[in-house]
Design a protein around this motif. Structure first.
Motif, PDB file in Angstrom:
ATOM      1  N   TYR A  76       0.833  -1.173   0.000  1.00  0.00           N
ATOM      2  CA  TYR A  76       0.000   0.000   0.000  1.00  0.00           C
ATOM      3  C   TYR A  76       0.880   1.240   0.000  1.00  0.00           C
ATOM      4  CZ  TYR A  76      -3.543  -3.318   1.509  1.00  0.00           C
ATOM      5  OH  TYR A  76      -4.377  -4.382   1.585  1.00  0.00           O
ATOM      6  N   VAL A  77       0.397   2.277  -0.611  1.00  0.00           N
ATOM      7  CA  VAL A  77       1.045   3.571  -0.526  1.00  0.00           C
ATOM      8  C   VAL A  77       0.111   4.444   0.305  1.00  0.00           C
ATOM      9  CG1 VAL A  77       1.843   5.592  -1.792  1.00  0.00           C
ATOM     10  CG2 VAL A  77       2.169   3.309  -2.758  1.00  0.00           C
ATOM     11  N   VAL A  78       0.630   4.925   1.425  1.00  0.00           N
ATOM     12  CA  VAL A  78      -0.181   5.771   2.305  1.00  0.00           C
ATOM     13  C   VAL A  78       0.580   7.056   2.596  1.00  0.00           C
ATOM     14  CG1 VAL A  78      -1.401   3.852   3.405  1.00  0.00           C
ATOM     15  CG2 VAL A  78       0.702   4.671   4.403  1.00  0.00           C
ATOM     16  N   LYS A  79      -0.156   8.100   2.907  1.00  0.00           N
ATOM     17  CA  LYS A  79       0.491   9.362   3.276  1.00  0.00           C
ATOM     18  C   LYS A  79       1.151   9.197   4.640  1.00  0.00           C
ATOM     19  CE  LYS A  79      -2.480  12.428   0.670  1.00  0.00           C
ATOM     20  NZ  LYS A  79      -3.421  13.548   0.719  1.00  0.00           N
ATOM     21  N   GLN A  80       2.230   9.952   4.837  1.00  0.00           N
ATOM     22  CA  GLN A  80       3.009   9.846   6.068  1.00  0.00           C
ATOM     23  C   GLN A  80       2.142  10.050   7.294  1.00  0.00           C
ATOM     24  OE1 GLN A  80       6.614  12.118   6.109  1.00  0.00           O
ATOM     25  NE2 GLN A  80       6.866  11.926   8.314  1.00  0.00           N
ATOM     26  N   LYS A  81       1.173  10.958   7.231  1.00  0.00           N
ATOM     27  CA  LYS A  81       0.347  11.238   8.412  1.00  0.00           C
ATOM     28  C   LYS A  81      -0.505  10.038   8.829  1.00  0.00           C
ATOM     29  CE  LYS A  81      -3.479  13.380   5.903  1.00  0.00           C
ATOM     30  NZ  LYS A  81      -4.229  14.602   5.707  1.00  0.00           N
ATOM     31  N   ALA A  82      -0.695   9.054   7.931  1.00  0.00           N
ATOM     32  CA  ALA A  82      -1.484   7.866   8.249  1.00  0.00           C
ATOM     33  C   ALA A  82      -0.631   6.726   8.802  1.00  0.00           C
ATOM     34  CB  ALA A  82      -2.230   7.393   7.001  1.00  0.00           C
ATOM     35  N   VAL A  83       0.688   6.890   8.793  1.00  0.00           N
ATOM     36  CA  VAL A  83       1.588   5.832   9.255  1.00  0.00           C
ATOM     37  C   VAL A  83       1.816   5.995  10.762  1.00  0.00           C
ATOM     38  CG1 VAL A  83       3.900   4.838   9.014  1.00  0.00           C
ATOM     39  CG2 VAL A  83       2.721   5.741   7.002  1.00  0.00           C
ATOM     40  N   LEU A 130       7.424   5.027  11.533  1.00  0.00           N
ATOM     41  CA  LEU A 130       8.274   6.117  11.051  1.00  0.00           C
ATOM     42  C   LEU A 130       9.612   6.108  11.789  1.00  0.00           C
ATOM     43  CD1 LEU A 130       5.600   8.948  10.785  1.00  0.00           C
ATOM     44  CD2 LEU A 130       6.584   7.603   8.919  1.00  0.00           C
ATOM     45  N   LYS A 131       9.571   5.787  13.073  1.00  0.00           N
ATOM     46  CA  LYS A 131      10.808   5.722  13.848  1.00  0.00           C
ATOM     47  C   LYS A 131      11.674   4.545  13.421  1.00  0.00           C
ATOM     48  CE  LYS A 131       9.295   8.361  17.822  1.00  0.00           C
ATOM     49  NZ  LYS A 131       9.152   8.391  19.286  1.00  0.00           N
ATOM     50  N   VAL A 132      11.061   3.447  12.998  1.00  0.00           N
ATOM     51  CA  VAL A 132      11.818   2.304  12.476  1.00  0.00           C
ATOM     52  C   VAL A 132      12.555   2.730  11.201  1.00  0.00           C
ATOM     53  CG1 VAL A 132      11.627   0.021  11.401  1.00  0.00           C
ATOM     54  CG2 VAL A 132      10.393   0.506  13.522  1.00  0.00           C
ATOM     55  N   VAL A 133      11.863   3.458  10.328  1.00  0.00           N
ATOM     56  CA  VAL A 133      12.492   3.949   9.091  1.00  0.00           C
ATOM     57  C   VAL A 133      13.667   4.863   9.431  1.00  0.00           C
ATOM     58  CG1 VAL A 133      12.154   5.395   7.041  1.00  0.00           C
ATOM     59  CG2 VAL A 133      10.429   3.710   7.669  1.00  0.00           C
ATOM     60  N   PHE A 170       9.470   0.555   4.237  1.00  0.00           N
ATOM     61  CA  PHE A 170      10.514   1.224   3.472  1.00  0.00           C
ATOM     62  C   PHE A 170       9.969   2.570   3.035  1.00  0.00           C
ATOM     63  CE2 PHE A 170      11.077  -3.287   2.763  1.00  0.00           C
ATOM     64  CZ  PHE A 170      12.429  -3.461   2.945  1.00  0.00           C
ATOM     65  N   PRO A 171      10.817   3.575   2.956  1.00  0.00           N
ATOM     66  CA  PRO A 171      10.332   4.833   2.386  1.00  0.00           C
ATOM     67  C   PRO A 171      10.004   4.618   0.910  1.00  0.00           C
ATOM     68  CG  PRO A 171      12.671   5.003   2.942  1.00  0.00           C
ATOM     69  CD  PRO A 171      12.200   3.647   3.375  1.00  0.00           C
ATOM     70  N   TYR A 172       8.942   5.248   0.455  1.00  0.00           N
ATOM     71  CA  TYR A 172       8.546   5.144  -0.953  1.00  0.00           C
ATOM     72  C   TYR A 172       9.312   6.186  -1.751  1.00  0.00           C
ATOM     73  CZ  TYR A 172       5.749   5.545  -5.173  1.00  0.00           C
ATOM     74  OH  TYR A 172       5.335   5.602  -6.472  1.00  0.00           O
ATOM     75  N   HIS A 173       9.940   5.734  -2.816  1.00  0.00           N
ATOM     76  CA  HIS A 173      10.654   6.640  -3.706  1.00  0.00           C
ATOM     77  C   HIS A 173       9.972   6.591  -5.050  1.00  0.00           C
ATOM     78  CE1 HIS A 173      13.822   7.168  -0.811  1.00  0.00           C
ATOM     79  NE2 HIS A 173      13.880   5.868  -0.663  1.00  0.00           N
ATOM     80  N   GLU A 174       9.268   7.656  -5.379  1.00  0.00           N
ATOM     81  CA  GLU A 174       8.520   7.690  -6.629  1.00  0.00           C
ATOM     82  C   GLU A 174       9.445   7.481  -7.811  1.00  0.00           C
ATOM     83  OE1 GLU A 174       5.355  10.703  -8.587  1.00  0.00           O
ATOM     84  OE2 GLU A 174       5.473  10.632  -6.413  1.00  0.00           O
ATOM     85  N   ASN A 175      10.686   7.915  -7.653  1.00  0.00           N
ATOM     86  CA  ASN A 175      11.659   7.764  -8.734  1.00  0.00           C
ATOM     87  C   ASN A 175      12.521   6.528  -8.494  1.00  0.00           C
ATOM     88  OD1 ASN A 175      12.907   8.800  -6.496  1.00  0.00           O
ATOM     89  ND2 ASN A 175      14.259  10.163  -7.613  1.00  0.00           N
ATOM     90  N   ALA A 176      11.866   5.369  -8.386  1.00  0.00           N
ATOM     91  CA  ALA A 176      12.594   4.115  -8.143  1.00  0.00           C
ATOM     92  C   ALA A 176      13.452   3.739  -9.346  1.00  0.00           C
ATOM     93  CB  ALA A 176      11.623   2.981  -7.827  1.00  0.00           C
ATOM     94  N   LYS A 177      13.150   4.304 -10.496  1.00  0.00           N
ATOM     95  CA  LYS A 177      13.916   3.977 -11.695  1.00  0.00           C
ATOM     96  C   LYS A 177      15.352   4.458 -11.517  1.00  0.00           C
ATOM     97  CE  LYS A 177       9.790   4.349 -14.599  1.00  0.00           C
ATOM     98  NZ  LYS A 177       9.260   3.126 -14.296  1.00  0.00           N
ATOM     99  N   GLY A 178      16.284   3.650 -11.982  1.00  0.00           N
ATOM    100  CA  GLY A 178      17.686   3.965 -11.790  1.00  0.00           C
ATOM    101  C   GLY A 178      18.199   3.437 -10.469  1.00  0.00           C
ATOM    102  N   LYS A 179      17.414   2.589  -9.824  1.00  0.00           N
ATOM    103  CA  LYS A 179      17.771   2.018  -8.528  1.00  0.00           C
ATOM    104  C   LYS A 179      17.988   0.517  -8.662  1.00  0.00           C
ATOM    105  CE  LYS A 179      16.711   5.859  -6.254  1.00  0.00           C
ATOM    106  NZ  LYS A 179      17.612   6.638  -5.502  1.00  0.00           N
TER     107      LYS A 179
END
Length: 147
Positions: A8-15, A20-23, A59-68
């Motif tokens: 799932y992709v959720v906004k930070q305020k919903a986590v 968040l502290k684990v990340v 894991f933090p979501y990186h919209e620009n996962a390409k090139g990873k």
């Protein structure tokens, strides 16, 4: 029937704050700003048990996962052609396989570790993962790392 993991992709305020502290603790360890899990968890204010409970699930979501580079662990049946089907799915999305390591099958199931370069022209990585997970004979797929 084996239930597939869902992402799932959720906004930070919903986590929840603990996640968040684990990340943040993982980031401190990766950046070598702290040397031990104990130091990292103390610095962010969580218990070590919370860290170990969730560290592989957020894991933090990186919209620009390409090139990873993404590393996956896959458990699959030991049947001819199954690995080839997984690799064909990655190729279909223009992923570039960097490393493959397969264990000797035990009780007909092998564990596969794959590192895949996600190129700028790669397709939807989430869809690629979903398509691997639904291949008959795949028991488990987990994202180990994104670099």
């Amino acid at each position: 029937m084996i239930e597939r993991e869902k992402y799932y992709v959720v906004k930070q305020k919903a986590v929840p704050e603990v996640l968040l502290k684990v990340v943040e603790a993982k980031r401190l360890l990766d950046a070598e700003k702290v040397m031990t899990v104990q130091e990292a968890t103390e610095k962010v204010g969580i218990s070590r048990s919370s860290f170990y409970k969730y560290k592989d699930d957020i894991f933090p979501y990186h919209e620009n996962a390409k090139g990873k580079t993404m590393t996956f662990v896959i458990q699959l049946d030991d049947v001819p052609g199954l690995l080839s089907e997984v690799l064909a799915t990655i190729a279909e999305y223009n992923g570039n396989v960097l490393t493959i390591h397969q264990t000797i099958p035990i009780n007909g199931i092998a564990t596969l570790t794959l590192s895949v370069d996600i190129l700028p022209d790669s397709g939807d990585v989430g869809k690629m993962i979903e398509n691997i997970e639904i291949i008959n004979g795949i028991h488990y797929l987990k994202i180990l790392a994104k670099e």
